[in-house]
Design an enzyme around this catalytic site. Sequence first.
Site, PDB file in Angstrom:
ATOM      1  N   CYS A   1       0.803  -1.221   0.000  1.00 35.96           N
ATOM      2  CA  CYS A   1       0.000   0.000   0.000  1.00 35.96           C
ATOM      3  C   CYS A   1       0.841   1.280   0.000  1.00 35.96           C
ATOM      4  CB  CYS A   1      -0.947   0.008   1.196  1.00 35.96           C
ATOM      5  SG  CYS A   1      -2.100  -1.380   1.214  1.00 35.96           S
TER       6      CYS A   1
ATOM      7  N   HIS B   1      -3.334   7.395   1.800  1.00 34.70           N
ATOM      8  CA  HIS B   1      -3.709   6.044   1.399  1.00 34.70           C
ATOM      9  C   HIS B   1      -5.074   5.747   1.999  1.00 34.70           C
ATOM     10  CE1 HIS B   1      -3.977   1.829   0.853  1.00 34.70           C
ATOM     11  NE2 HIS B   1      -3.695   1.518   2.099  1.00 34.70           N
TER      12      HIS B   1
ATOM     13  N   ASN C   1     -10.026  -0.141  -0.129  1.00 30.68           N
ATOM     14  CA  ASN C   1      -8.568  -0.052  -0.117  1.00 30.68           C
ATOM     15  C   ASN C   1      -8.048  -0.628  -1.430  1.00 30.68           C
ATOM     16  OD1 ASN C   1      -5.815  -0.362   0.261  1.00 30.68           O
ATOM     17  ND2 ASN C   1      -5.978  -1.185   2.332  1.00 30.68           N
TER      18      ASN C   1
END
Length: 319
Positions: free
Chosen positions: A113, A246, A276
């Site tokens: 990520c 993020h 996500n």
Amino acid sequence: MPYSRIVGTGSYLPEKVLTNRDLEAVVETSDDWIFERTGIRQRHIAADGEQTSDLALKAAQRALAAAGVTADEVDLIIVATSTPDMIFPATACILQSKLGVRQGAAFDMQAVCSGFVYALATADKFVASGQSKCALVVGAETFSRILDWNDRRTCVLFGDGAGAVVLRPSEETGILSSHLHSDGRLNNILCVPGQVQKGVVVGNPFVEMNGQAVYKHAVRVLGEVTQEALAANGLTGADLHWMVPHQANIRIIRSTAEKLGLSPEQVVTTVDRHGNTSAASIPLALDIAVRDGRIQPGHNVIFEAVGGGMTWGAVLARW
């Protein structure tokens, strides 16, 4: 030495939308349970046969168009992904071919990520040093393919998508600094431990996560690295116009924003619509905020992320 500047953004989301209500028919969960803990309402899922490089291609084409750049000008491609088309060659090389780029370097960046932040920091060094004249940085993921759809702890969290930016050298202020970190001792709290040996998958090929450990780590290090970036440039949270984080969990996002003294209106959030999307989440959110006019010339923008490894980092830029 000149700066590197982001001169174009682009993004792409697969057509299929999977809502929390849809997931109620798949695993023991509920829309309220998911939204309360994560802030997610829905996510996009790649179609059968739609590869990570396909998502990357559409985002890249839109970023190049926004920048007024042709493929002939691109001399560096970095794709941040944890879900490549294949073990090798790099998805960046596949994207290079699909774009028709015939020069420069192309390689993947694997920091889960945090991948886009790592890739952006790397491209900045190439462009600011003069080694690259036009860099394409893409975050692209098909995370739905490494999820155990019987595991409600993980399958409700992730989605697919791609975002891209184009960097050019500039005498005007652009990317101010980047700050990257990792702690390999935490490699097992967020991982996909399976591997291919002699044509057979050995171990678990799906995402495994210790949610509580990841949450505690993320809240701490994201606050630290954003303050580190501001201090390196003699700035404080009051000097920031936007945070593009993020998009993992709305509670983590809010915690970091509060530590910087930012209002909710100064934080670009897409987690409710995208889930996500790992390395794609920041450039996806950035493209939306640029195209709807929120981010304007002269604005100070901070990007921050944490991912498996564990990895984390921040990039501070002046738009």
